[in-house]
Design a protein around this motif. Structure first.
Motif, PDB file in Angstrom:
ATOM      1  N   VAL A 117      -5.180  -1.694 -20.032  1.00 32.62           N
ATOM      2  CA  VAL A 117      -4.746  -0.441 -19.205  1.00 32.62           C
ATOM      3  C   VAL A 117      -3.438  -0.433 -18.982  1.00 32.62           C
ATOM      4  N   GLY A 118      -2.856  -1.534 -18.509  1.00 34.29           N
ATOM      5  CA  GLY A 118      -1.390  -1.593 -18.045  1.00 34.29           C
ATOM      6  C   GLY A 118      -0.640  -1.236 -19.297  1.00 34.29           C
ATOM      7  N   ARG A 119      -0.972  -1.788 -20.348  1.00 32.15           N
ATOM      8  CA  ARG A 119      -0.169  -1.408 -21.831  1.00 32.15           C
ATOM      9  C   ARG A 119      -0.174  -0.008 -22.077  1.00 32.15           C
ATOM     10  N   VAL A 120      -1.481   0.587 -22.096  1.00 30.34           N
ATOM     11  CA  VAL A 120      -1.651   2.035 -22.421  1.00 30.34           C
ATOM     12  C   VAL A 120      -0.679   2.621 -21.443  1.00 30.34           C
ATOM     13  N   VAL A 121      -0.864   2.421 -20.115  1.00 25.41           N
ATOM     14  CA  VAL A 121       0.250   3.365 -19.184  1.00 25.41           C
ATOM     15  C   VAL A 121       1.407   3.159 -19.626  1.00 25.41           C
ATOM     16  N   GLN A 122       2.104   1.844 -19.925  1.00 24.25           N
ATOM     17  CA  GLN A 122       3.569   1.706 -20.455  1.00 24.25           C
ATOM     18  C   GLN A 122       3.572   2.338 -21.482  1.00 24.25           C
ATOM     19  N   GLN A 123       2.908   2.455 -22.618  1.00 24.66           N
ATOM     20  CA  GLN A 123       3.327   3.009 -23.788  1.00 24.66           C
ATOM     21  C   GLN A 123       3.013   4.551 -23.474  1.00 24.66           C
ATOM     22  N   ALA A 124       2.429   5.262 -22.503  1.00 26.41           N
ATOM     23  CA  ALA A 124       2.430   6.512 -22.200  1.00 26.41           C
ATOM     24  C   ALA A 124       3.772   6.975 -21.653  1.00 26.41           C
TER      25      ALA A 124
END
Length: 77
Positions: free
Chosen positions: A7-14
């Motif tokens: 989830v953290g990686r998805v948020v960072q990418q967004a």
């Protein structure tokens, strides 16, 4: 240091996808570090072009070390 979750990686990418185009416009055309579609090889080629064009020197600056020496409380003000 904890390992980022999915989830953290998805948020960072967004966040990266939104902010990157905004900040990319502000960078100098002569900046090559960690930029999309740019590489160390491209920076070296451009440096050689400058030297062959009559310039006497080229600057290579690593800002990471600079931020290790800056008083962070003063930056926050």
């Amino acid at each position: 240091m904890e390992i980022p979750t999915v989830v953290g990686r998805v948020v960072q990418q967004a966040i990266h996808q939104v902010l990157s185009p905004i900040f990319e416009e502000q960078f100098s055309e002569f900046s090559y570090g960690f930029r999309p579609k740019r590489s160390c090889e491209m920076a070296i080629i451009k440096s050689l072009e400058f030297l062959k064009g009559g310039n006497d020197w080229v600057a290579d600056i690593d800002l990471e070390i600079f931020f290790d020496t800056v008083h962070h409380d003063k930056l926050k003000k």
